[in-house]
Design a protein around this motif. Structure first.
Motif, PDB file in Angstrom:
ATOM      1  N   SER A 118      -3.714 -19.264  27.241  1.00  0.00           N
ATOM      2  CA  SER A 118      -2.382 -19.382  27.826  1.00  0.00           C
ATOM      3  C   SER A 118      -1.902 -20.812  27.627  1.00  0.00           C
ATOM      4  N   THR A 119      -0.619 -20.982  27.774  1.00  0.00           N
ATOM      5  CA  THR A 119      -0.024 -22.318  27.725  1.00  0.00           C
ATOM      6  C   THR A 119       0.878 -22.457  28.950  1.00  0.00           C
ATOM      7  N   ARG A 120       1.478 -23.619  29.089  1.00  0.00           N
ATOM      8  CA  ARG A 120       2.355 -23.888  30.231  1.00  0.00           C
ATOM      9  C   ARG A 120       3.770 -24.187  29.735  1.00  0.00           C
ATOM     10  N   VAL A 121       4.738 -23.698  30.477  1.00  0.00           N
ATOM     11  CA  VAL A 121       6.130 -24.093  30.283  1.00  0.00           C
ATOM     12  C   VAL A 121       6.706 -24.398  31.662  1.00  0.00           C
ATOM     13  N   LEU A 122       7.882 -25.004  31.691  1.00  0.00           N
ATOM     14  CA  LEU A 122       8.535 -25.283  32.965  1.00  0.00           C
ATOM     15  C   LEU A 122       9.342 -24.059  33.393  1.00  0.00           C
ATOM     16  N   PHE A 123       8.974 -23.491  34.525  1.00  0.00           N
ATOM     17  CA  PHE A 123       9.753 -22.414  35.140  1.00  0.00           C
ATOM     18  C   PHE A 123      10.790 -23.043  36.075  1.00  0.00           C
ATOM     19  N   SER A 126       3.552 -32.270  23.218  1.00  0.00           N
ATOM     20  CA  SER A 126       2.452 -31.315  23.289  1.00  0.00           C
ATOM     21  C   SER A 126       2.345 -30.786  24.706  1.00  0.00           C
ATOM     22  N   THR A 127       1.708 -29.647  24.832  1.00  0.00           N
ATOM     23  CA  THR A 127       1.570 -29.022  26.135  1.00  0.00           C
ATOM     24  C   THR A 127       0.115 -28.622  26.343  1.00  0.00           C
ATOM     25  N   LEU A 128      -0.199 -28.246  27.553  1.00  0.00           N
ATOM     26  CA  LEU A 128      -1.560 -27.836  27.880  1.00  0.00           C
ATOM     27  C   LEU A 128      -1.823 -26.421  27.378  1.00  0.00           C
ATOM     28  N   GLY A 129      -2.887 -26.281  26.627  1.00  0.00           N
ATOM     29  CA  GLY A 129      -3.373 -24.964  26.262  1.00  0.00           C
ATOM     30  C   GLY A 129      -4.694 -24.720  26.978  1.00  0.00           C
ATOM     31  N   VAL A 130      -4.917 -23.501  27.399  1.00  0.00           N
ATOM     32  CA  VAL A 130      -6.152 -23.163  28.105  1.00  0.00           C
ATOM     33  C   VAL A 130      -6.777 -21.954  27.440  1.00  0.00           C
ATOM     34  N   SER A 131      -8.079 -21.996  27.257  1.00  0.00           N
ATOM     35  CA  SER A 131      -8.786 -20.848  26.696  1.00  0.00           C
ATOM     36  C   SER A 131     -10.016 -20.559  27.531  1.00  0.00           C
ATOM     37  N   ASP A 132     -10.340 -19.282  27.652  1.00  0.00           N
ATOM     38  CA  ASP A 132     -11.619 -18.865  28.203  1.00  0.00           C
ATOM     39  C   ASP A 132     -12.491 -18.435  27.028  1.00  0.00           C
ATOM     40  N   TRP A 133     -13.796 -18.362  27.247  1.00  0.00           N
ATOM     41  CA  TRP A 133     -14.719 -18.321  26.127  1.00  0.00           C
ATOM     42  C   TRP A 133     -15.688 -17.151  26.166  1.00  0.00           C
ATOM     43  N   MET A 134     -15.950 -16.599  25.010  1.00  0.00           N
ATOM     44  CA  MET A 134     -17.036 -15.649  24.809  1.00  0.00           C
ATOM     45  C   MET A 134     -18.219 -16.423  24.241  1.00  0.00           C
ATOM     46  N   THR A 135     -19.399 -16.181  24.807  1.00  0.00           N
ATOM     47  CA  THR A 135     -20.608 -16.833  24.324  1.00  0.00           C
ATOM     48  C   THR A 135     -21.653 -15.773  24.009  1.00  0.00           C
ATOM     49  N   ALA A 136     -22.542 -16.086  23.065  1.00  0.00           N
ATOM     50  CA  ALA A 136     -23.620 -15.170  22.679  1.00  0.00           C
ATOM     51  C   ALA A 136     -24.953 -15.896  22.842  1.00  0.00           C
ATOM     52  N   PHE A 137     -25.780 -15.406  23.756  1.00  0.00           N
ATOM     53  CA  PHE A 137     -27.055 -16.048  24.063  1.00  0.00           C
ATOM     54  C   PHE A 137     -28.162 -15.540  23.138  1.00  0.00           C
ATOM     55  N   ARG A 141       6.987 -14.912  24.077  1.00  0.00           N
ATOM     56  CA  ARG A 141       7.226 -15.771  22.913  1.00  0.00           C
ATOM     57  C   ARG A 141       7.322 -17.257  23.236  1.00  0.00           C
ATOM     58  N   PRO A 142       7.968 -17.657  24.360  1.00  0.00           N
ATOM     59  CA  PRO A 142       7.989 -19.109  24.652  1.00  0.00           C
ATOM     60  C   PRO A 142       6.588 -19.702  24.759  1.00  0.00           C
ATOM     61  N   PHE A 143       5.656 -18.936  25.321  1.00  0.00           N
ATOM     62  CA  PHE A 143       4.289 -19.422  25.452  1.00  0.00           C
ATOM     63  C   PHE A 143       3.580 -19.404  24.102  1.00  0.00           C
ATOM     64  N   LEU A 144       3.879 -18.397  23.305  1.00  0.00           N
ATOM     65  CA  LEU A 144       3.281 -18.287  21.977  1.00  0.00           C
ATOM     66  C   LEU A 144       3.713 -19.469  21.106  1.00  0.00           C
ATOM     67  N   ASP A 145       4.993 -19.838  21.203  1.00  0.00           N
ATOM     68  CA  ASP A 145       5.492 -20.999  20.451  1.00  0.00           C
ATOM     69  C   ASP A 145       4.786 -22.274  20.880  1.00  0.00           C
ATOM     70  N   GLU A 146       4.544 -22.411  22.187  1.00  0.00           N
ATOM     71  CA  GLU A 146       3.911 -23.617  22.704  1.00  0.00           C
ATOM     72  C   GLU A 146       2.440 -23.715  22.289  1.00  0.00           C
ATOM     73  N   LEU A 147       1.803 -22.573  22.019  1.00  0.00           N
ATOM     74  CA  LEU A 147       0.378 -22.590  21.681  1.00  0.00           C
ATOM     75  C   LEU A 147       0.107 -23.455  20.452  1.00  0.00           C
ATOM     76  N   LEU A 148       1.044 -23.442  19.513  1.00  0.00           N
ATOM     77  CA  LEU A 148       0.857 -24.221  18.285  1.00  0.00           C
ATOM     78  C   LEU A 148       1.007 -25.724  18.520  1.00  0.00           C
ATOM     79  N   LEU A 149       1.581 -26.089  19.678  1.00  0.00           N
ATOM     80  CA  LEU A 149       1.741 -27.508  20.027  1.00  0.00           C
ATOM     81  C   LEU A 149       0.785 -27.924  21.131  1.00  0.00           C
ATOM     82  N   SER A 150      -0.162 -27.062  21.448  1.00  0.00           N
ATOM     83  CA  SER A 150      -0.977 -27.281  22.637  1.00  0.00           C
ATOM     84  C   SER A 150      -2.204 -28.144  22.363  1.00  0.00           C
ATOM     85  N   GLU A 151      -2.667 -28.772  23.424  1.00  0.00           N
ATOM     86  CA  GLU A 151      -3.957 -29.457  23.422  1.00  0.00           C
ATOM     87  C   GLU A 151      -4.790 -28.854  24.538  1.00  0.00           C
TER      88      GLU A 151
END
Length: 405
Positions: free
Chosen positions: A132-137, A284-295, A347-357
């Motif tokens: 996910s990313t963040r935008v100003l609501f 740039s904006t904040l991007g957040v990801s959750d993770w899949m891991t394989a043990f 789409r606004p969040f999708l656009d921000e994903l490419l500018l995210s950190e």
């Protein structure tokens, strides 16, 4: 909440294999629990793969990371875990590399920012699962009443907050720096002030001049002028800020996609614009990801890889993203979403994903730094608080965590 989903090996002549997956729950009720998503996916997979059984246990976000840590510490690591962090397990050599388990097309399909954030010293261990990313609501009704337009810069935001306060809006700008998710609001503001948690070399730089300037501005221009509402930012949690927005009490806040449904349910008219920055829209904006891991503990490398290739098919990635208002982690699914009419609100969040950190999740020290930010950052903007002192204190914690002390 636990769902055990049955079935039976990768090919007809292989021994029966049971894969165990621990996953987080993205739903907000029993009716949309992630358990339902996994149940459907596993049933379809097992129908095509007799001989492989997938057992999925689903836990709330409050519990899932702790649950996996307890299993690992007890020598009972799951085959896969879909959680909030991966780097500490990678540092202990407990995980398969992404290229140990995923096919080349699937690994190559990850959105580049997300794949990069899944790396430790250039090797990918964390497989992005949801983003996910963040935008100003902003509340359109309050803005129209105050006769203002959505802000593009910090100065615009401060002026808008003054106008909203004059109209009696409870939280002109909601600033959630409480312990629930302060690390997110903190990074969003740091990025908009041309700073961040780390410098260009990836070294922690919490007390940089840019970050000090950002929190000094917040303290003096928003908090100090009574523009952030009745709850001190250090005690305001993100969930409470979102709930207040959905109740029509907030003029503006940084939000992610889940806020759309919550606001719409309460009939709040809202708009969304890119995050304001110090000199105009933030670069740039904040991007957040959750993770899949394989043990690695149980082996099953081939079976894990085959199942994860299935999990990351465009069809399944899209289904999950649409169900929970999240962004796809693969390029192929993102392309479909960017063109589909049913996904236009994302789409606004999708656009921000490419500018995210993203957070510096590849550092095994990040968990300690994040915890310190949650505990202390609210003091930087409190009356009598000193941004220099608070940020320097967090920087000291970061330096210690990096050195292993």
């Amino acid at each position: 909440m636990t769902a055990l989903l049955g079935g039976c090996g990768l090919s007809g002549d292989s021994a029966d294999v049971t894969l165990k997956l621990v996953a987080a729950d993205y739903g907000d009720s029993e009716s949309n629990s992630s358990r339902i998503y996994w149940q459907k996916l596993v049933r379809a997979y097992e129908a095509e793969h007799p001989g492989v059984r997938i057992e999925v246990s689903v836990h709330s976000w409050n519990d899932v990371d702790r649950k996996v840590r307890e299993l690992v510490d007890a020598g009972q690591a799951p085959d896969m875990a879909q959680i909030g962090a991966y780097s500490d397990y990678a540092a202990k050599d407990l995980l398969y590399r992404a290229d140990d388990v995923l096919s080349i097309p699937v690994q190559a399909d990850f959105v580049s920012q997300l794949a990069g954030a899944g790396q430790v010293r250039g090797v990918q261990y964390g497989m992005p699962f949801a983003a996910s990313t963040r935008v100003l609501f902003y509340n359109k009704t309050h803005f129209e009443k105050a006769g203002i337009t959505p802000p593009k810069s910090w100065d615009d935001l401060a002026r808008a907050a003054e106008a909203l306060k004059a109209e009696g809006v409870t939280y002109p700008y909601a600033l959630p720096l409480g312990p629930e998710e302060a690390q997110a609001e903190t990074m969003q503001w740091m990025l908009s002030g041309k700073g961040g948690y780390t410098d260009l070399n990836g070294t922690y730089a919490l007390a940089s001049p840019e970050n000090v300037s950002t929190f000094t501005w917040l303290k003096e221009e928003l908090v100090g002028k009574g523009l952030t509402g009745p709850v001190a930012p250090g005690k305001l949690n993100r969930a409470d800020a979102f709930a207040a927005f959905a109740d029509g009490q907030v003029g503006m806040l940084n939000g992610h996609p889940s806020l759309m449904k919550a606001a719409a349910r309460k009939k709040v008219e809202f708009g969304m614009v890119p995050t304001p920055g110090i000199e105009g829209e933030s670069r740039s904006t904040l991007g957040v990801s959750d993770w899949m891991t394989a043990f690695k503990q149980n082996g099953h490398q081939e079976e894990i890889g085959d199942f994860l290739d299935y999990v990351y098919s465009s069809e399944n990635v899209l289904a999950f993203s649409r169900e929970y208002d999240l962004l796809p982690v693969t390029g192929s699914a993102s392309e479909i979403m960017s063109e589909a009419e049913e996904d236009k609100e994302l789409r606004p969040f999708l656009d921000e994903l490419l500018l995210s950190e993203l957070y510096p999740v590849g550092k095994s020290s990040w968990a300690a730094v994040s915890a310190e930010v949650k505990k202390r950052i609210g003091r930087a903007v409190a009356p009598g608080g000193d941004p220099v002192e608070v940020l320097a204190g967090v920087q000291t914690t970061a330096a210690r965590a990096e050195s292993g002390h």
